[in-house]
Design a protein around this motif. Sequence first.
Motif, PDB file in Angstrom:
ATOM      1  N   VAL A   1       1.213  -1.357  -0.320  1.00 35.45           N
ATOM      2  CA  VAL A   1      -0.185   0.158  -0.386  1.00 35.45           C
ATOM      3  C   VAL A   1       1.326   1.065   0.086  1.00 35.45           C
ATOM      4  CG1 VAL A   1      -2.063   1.362   1.197  1.00 35.45           C
ATOM      5  CG2 VAL A   1      -1.771  -1.126   1.043  1.00 35.45           C
ATOM      6  N   MET A   2       1.826   1.432   0.600  1.00 36.87           N
ATOM      7  CA  MET A   2       2.763   2.432   0.636  1.00 36.87           C
ATOM      8  C   MET A   2       3.604   2.586  -0.507  1.00 36.87           C
ATOM      9  SD  MET A   2       4.755   4.568   1.871  1.00 36.87           S
ATOM     10  CE  MET A   2       3.639   4.701   4.125  1.00 36.87           C
ATOM     11  N   GLN A   3       3.932   1.441  -0.848  1.00 34.42           N
ATOM     12  CA  GLN A   3       4.976   1.558  -2.163  1.00 34.42           C
ATOM     13  C   GLN A   3       3.198   1.968  -3.408  1.00 34.42           C
ATOM     14  OE1 GLN A   3       7.668  -1.954  -3.871  1.00 34.42           O
ATOM     15  NE2 GLN A   3       6.934  -2.783  -2.122  1.00 34.42           N
ATOM     16  N   VAL A   4       2.796   1.715  -3.325  1.00 35.27           N
ATOM     17  CA  VAL A   4       1.658   2.221  -4.448  1.00 35.27           C
ATOM     18  C   VAL A   4       1.411   4.021  -4.185  1.00 35.27           C
ATOM     19  CG1 VAL A   4      -0.901   2.752  -5.320  1.00 35.27           C
ATOM     20  CG2 VAL A   4       0.254   0.144  -4.680  1.00 35.27           C
ATOM     21  N   LEU A   5       1.281   4.166  -2.960  1.00 39.68           N
ATOM     22  CA  LEU A   5       1.108   5.907  -2.645  1.00 39.68           C
ATOM     23  C   LEU A   5       2.540   6.185  -2.851  1.00 39.68           C
ATOM     24  CD1 LEU A   5       0.211   7.929  -1.390  1.00 39.68           C
ATOM     25  CD2 LEU A   5       0.967   6.974   0.967  1.00 39.68           C
ATOM     26  N   VAL A   6       3.660   5.595  -2.802  1.00 41.42           N
ATOM     27  CA  VAL A   6       4.988   6.298  -3.232  1.00 41.42           C
ATOM     28  C   VAL A   6       5.266   6.298  -4.968  1.00 41.42           C
ATOM     29  CG1 VAL A   6       7.406   6.178  -3.555  1.00 41.42           C
ATOM     30  CG2 VAL A   6       6.411   5.585  -1.300  1.00 41.42           C
ATOM     31  N   GLN A   7       4.341   5.780  -5.479  1.00 43.18           N
ATOM     32  CA  GLN A   7       4.210   5.232  -7.091  1.00 43.18           C
ATOM     33  C   GLN A   7       3.209   6.554  -7.501  1.00 43.18           C
ATOM     34  OE1 GLN A   7       6.133   3.760  -9.150  1.00 43.18           O
ATOM     35  NE2 GLN A   7       7.660   3.333  -8.154  1.00 43.18           N
ATOM     36  N   LEU A   8       1.972   7.411  -7.159  1.00 43.09           N
ATOM     37  CA  LEU A   8       1.105   8.286  -7.185  1.00 43.09           C
ATOM     38  C   LEU A   8       1.843   9.239  -7.077  1.00 43.09           C
ATOM     39  CD1 LEU A   8      -1.602   6.968  -5.968  1.00 43.09           C
ATOM     40  CD2 LEU A   8      -1.190   6.622  -8.101  1.00 43.09           C
ATOM     41  N   SER A   9       2.844   9.485  -5.722  1.00 42.82           N
ATOM     42  CA  SER A   9       3.388  10.417  -5.033  1.00 42.82           C
ATOM     43  C   SER A   9       4.401  10.906  -6.301  1.00 42.82           C
ATOM     44  CB  SER A   9       3.980  10.924  -3.851  1.00 42.82           C
ATOM     45  OG  SER A   9       3.114  10.787  -2.929  1.00 42.82           O
ATOM     46  N   MET A  10       5.046  10.467  -6.535  1.00 45.19           N
ATOM     47  CA  MET A  10       6.370  10.841  -6.744  1.00 45.19           C
ATOM     48  C   MET A  10       5.632  11.018  -8.822  1.00 45.19           C
ATOM     49  SD  MET A  10       8.550   6.932  -7.101  1.00 45.19           S
ATOM     50  CE  MET A  10      10.105   7.263  -8.455  1.00 45.19           C
ATOM     51  N   HIS A  11       4.626  10.836  -8.992  1.00 45.65           N
ATOM     52  CA  HIS A  11       4.032  11.788 -10.809  1.00 45.65           C
ATOM     53  C   HIS A  11       2.484  12.676  -9.952  1.00 45.65           C
ATOM     54  CE1 HIS A  11       6.814   8.523 -12.819  1.00 45.65           C
ATOM     55  NE2 HIS A  11       6.019   7.239 -12.182  1.00 45.65           N
ATOM     56  N   ALA A  12       3.059  12.944  -9.129  1.00 40.58           N
ATOM     57  CA  ALA A  12       1.762  13.923  -8.914  1.00 40.58           C
ATOM     58  C   ALA A  12       1.471  14.500  -9.901  1.00 40.58           C
ATOM     59  CB  ALA A  12       2.414  14.330  -7.710  1.00 40.58           C
ATOM     60  N   ASN A  13      -0.055  14.337  -9.956  1.00 41.31           N
ATOM     61  CA  ASN A  13      -0.739  15.493 -11.099  1.00 41.31           C
ATOM     62  C   ASN A  13      -0.862  14.942 -12.163  1.00 41.31           C
ATOM     63  OD1 ASN A  13      -2.229  17.314  -9.387  1.00 41.31           O
ATOM     64  ND2 ASN A  13       0.472  18.332  -8.829  1.00 41.31           N
ATOM     65  N   GLU A  14      -0.446  13.762 -12.189  1.00 42.35           N
ATOM     66  CA  GLU A  14       0.018  12.597 -13.776  1.00 42.35           C
ATOM     67  C   GLU A  14      -0.504  11.959 -13.641  1.00 42.35           C
ATOM     68  OE1 GLU A  14       4.049  11.596 -14.552  1.00 42.35           O
ATOM     69  OE2 GLU A  14       4.800  13.514 -14.675  1.00 42.35           O
ATOM     70  N   VAL A  15      -1.024  10.774 -14.639  1.00 42.44           N
ATOM     71  CA  VAL A  15      -2.152   9.779 -15.204  1.00 42.44           C
ATOM     72  C   VAL A  15      -1.798   8.248 -14.164  1.00 42.44           C
ATOM     73  CG1 VAL A  15      -4.026   8.472 -15.922  1.00 42.44           C
ATOM     74  CG2 VAL A  15      -3.876  10.764 -15.645  1.00 42.44           C
ATOM     75  N   VAL A  16      -1.492   7.728 -13.496  1.00 44.11           N
ATOM     76  CA  VAL A  16      -0.561   6.818 -13.222  1.00 44.11           C
ATOM     77  C   VAL A  16      -1.859   5.407 -13.689  1.00 44.11           C
ATOM     78  CG1 VAL A  16       0.585   5.211 -11.552  1.00 44.11           C
ATOM     79  CG2 VAL A  16       0.874   7.585 -11.520  1.00 44.11           C
ATOM     80  N   THR A  17      -1.542   4.156 -14.789  1.00 45.58           N
ATOM     81  CA  THR A  17      -2.233   3.503 -15.076  1.00 45.58           C
ATOM     82  C   THR A  17      -2.077   2.158 -14.088  1.00 45.58           C
ATOM     83  OG1 THR A  17       0.057   2.439 -16.680  1.00 45.58           O
ATOM     84  CG2 THR A  17      -1.492   4.068 -17.375  1.00 45.58           C
ATOM     85  N   LYS A  18      -2.681   0.894 -13.947  1.00 43.92           N
ATOM     86  CA  LYS A  18      -3.066   0.206 -13.069  1.00 43.92           C
ATOM     87  C   LYS A  18      -1.690  -0.617 -13.961  1.00 43.92           C
ATOM     88  CE  LYS A  18      -7.276  -0.095 -12.191  1.00 43.92           C
ATOM     89  NZ  LYS A  18      -8.533  -0.659 -11.735  1.00 43.92           N
ATOM     90  N   GLU A  19      -1.367  -0.972 -15.061  1.00 42.43           N
ATOM     91  CA  GLU A  19      -0.151  -1.539 -15.789  1.00 42.43           C
ATOM     92  C   GLU A  19       1.216  -1.170 -15.227  1.00 42.43           C
ATOM     93  OE1 GLU A  19      -2.644   0.137 -17.391  1.00 42.43           O
ATOM     94  OE2 GLU A  19      -3.635  -2.035 -17.777  1.00 42.43           O
ATOM     95  N   HIS A  20       1.361   0.256 -14.905  1.00 39.87           N
ATOM     96  CA  HIS A  20       2.518   0.913 -14.252  1.00 39.87           C
ATOM     97  C   HIS A  20       2.982   0.416 -12.648  1.00 39.87           C
ATOM     98  CE1 HIS A  20       5.992   3.699 -13.129  1.00 39.87           C
ATOM     99  NE2 HIS A  20       5.067   4.024 -12.539  1.00 39.87           N
TER     100      HIS A  20
END
Length: 436
Positions: free
Chosen positions: A32-51
């Motif tokens: 769960v933390m890693q998902v939050l980190v990935q979203l934060s690394m790409h803030a305001n960008e669409v992060v796909t489920k595949e990514h």
Amino acid sequence: MQGDFRVNEWLVQPQINAIEKDGKQRHLEPKVMQVLVQLSMHANEVVTKEHLLKTVWRDLFVGDDVIVRCISEIRYALGDKSKSPRIIQTIPKAGYRLIANVALSSQESQNAPVVLPPVPEPPVPIPMEPDRSADSQILEGELDLTPPLLQDGFPAVTSSDLAAAYSASQSEIPLLRRFRSMLLAVSASLLLVVVYLLVRSPRPIHASPISLFWGSFVNEDNPVLICIADQPQNLPGRLRDAVDPERSADIQTGPLSVTMEDLNASMMAVKLLQSYKRNYTLKAEGVTNLNDLRQGQTVFVGAFDNAWTLRISKQLRFHFWNSPDMSQLAIVDASAPANLHWSIDRDKIGKSDSYTDYALVGRFTSRDTGQPALIVGGLTTGGTLAAGEFISEGNNLHRLQENAPAGSGKSVEAVLSTHVIDGQPGPVRIEAVYYW
């Protein structure tokens, strides 16, 4: 920068899988933390489920449902809502976008760019033993606090490292200095071991709605039995000759089938158990006996097509009822058995494509088996589909648990309702809840 950053007013600390606000700390599961980190690394960008699947789960084969569960738990932990998001926005058929403000923590350099490094793959979390004491009201969750200098359960300073360092230094420093260096290195190793043991000691934490509701079903080691209703059928079958496959004989067989709504609810339970890496067995109601049920936890799927569901639920305050001719089906309250508010008329359902269906979800320790039991069943198709969705969605389970009175135990049952149109259920509503 050591990886700490802020999402709005929350301080996020990936290395210890924790978030903090106003001096109160919550812990997240490592994935769960890693998902939050990935979203934060790409803030305001669409992060796909595949990514997310590629970067967080890497070589593991998992479905999209694990991402949905992680997003739900992040929203719950940060106080976000999917319908009016302030932090994570769902982009239909695309992915997710973190719309909150992301910034470095106050301890980082003010001149450093706001770029978050990827989080290293943490050890696989081991489910903690649930608290079985009668007075406990909170189940333990999963927490991985492995110190950053420890890997694979061993101190970063190993005996081989010490031996190599000692050998290289023999020709350069006096014997006393070499001995002192070795002593300091060994002392540092022992200190790391002590710190590791202290940090890894079990401690109660705030569990997610899903892990809190499912409790021992995801924390125990023995396989979970999923008891699903079976429908016997007498259909003609064909056997072919082993010598001459063109030659065949028609026979009367009695195969078993499963209704789609029961199968769907079973798959919801299976996906959730798989996300916690729990083993399970799937067994038809007709061949399940009492000894099978006494071996461990059981999920009973289906209602009027599952005899075990009807037997086990008789002890509950809310339980199933039907008229002698089976024309009326209902869930009744034992404290007011004459009240048939949660009922349907089978004849009217056949003449309408729109009706209200009801379902029962109950988690308790069965007095018939002495083991944890979970009932998931509706009066008809729509109710069972809605119940299967309810037990696997964090927001639903949060609504179920948020009003639990102080001092209540770990058993709960809820009557659910849903409006069915053309055989498909709509949003699930909670009609009544009983805790004990």
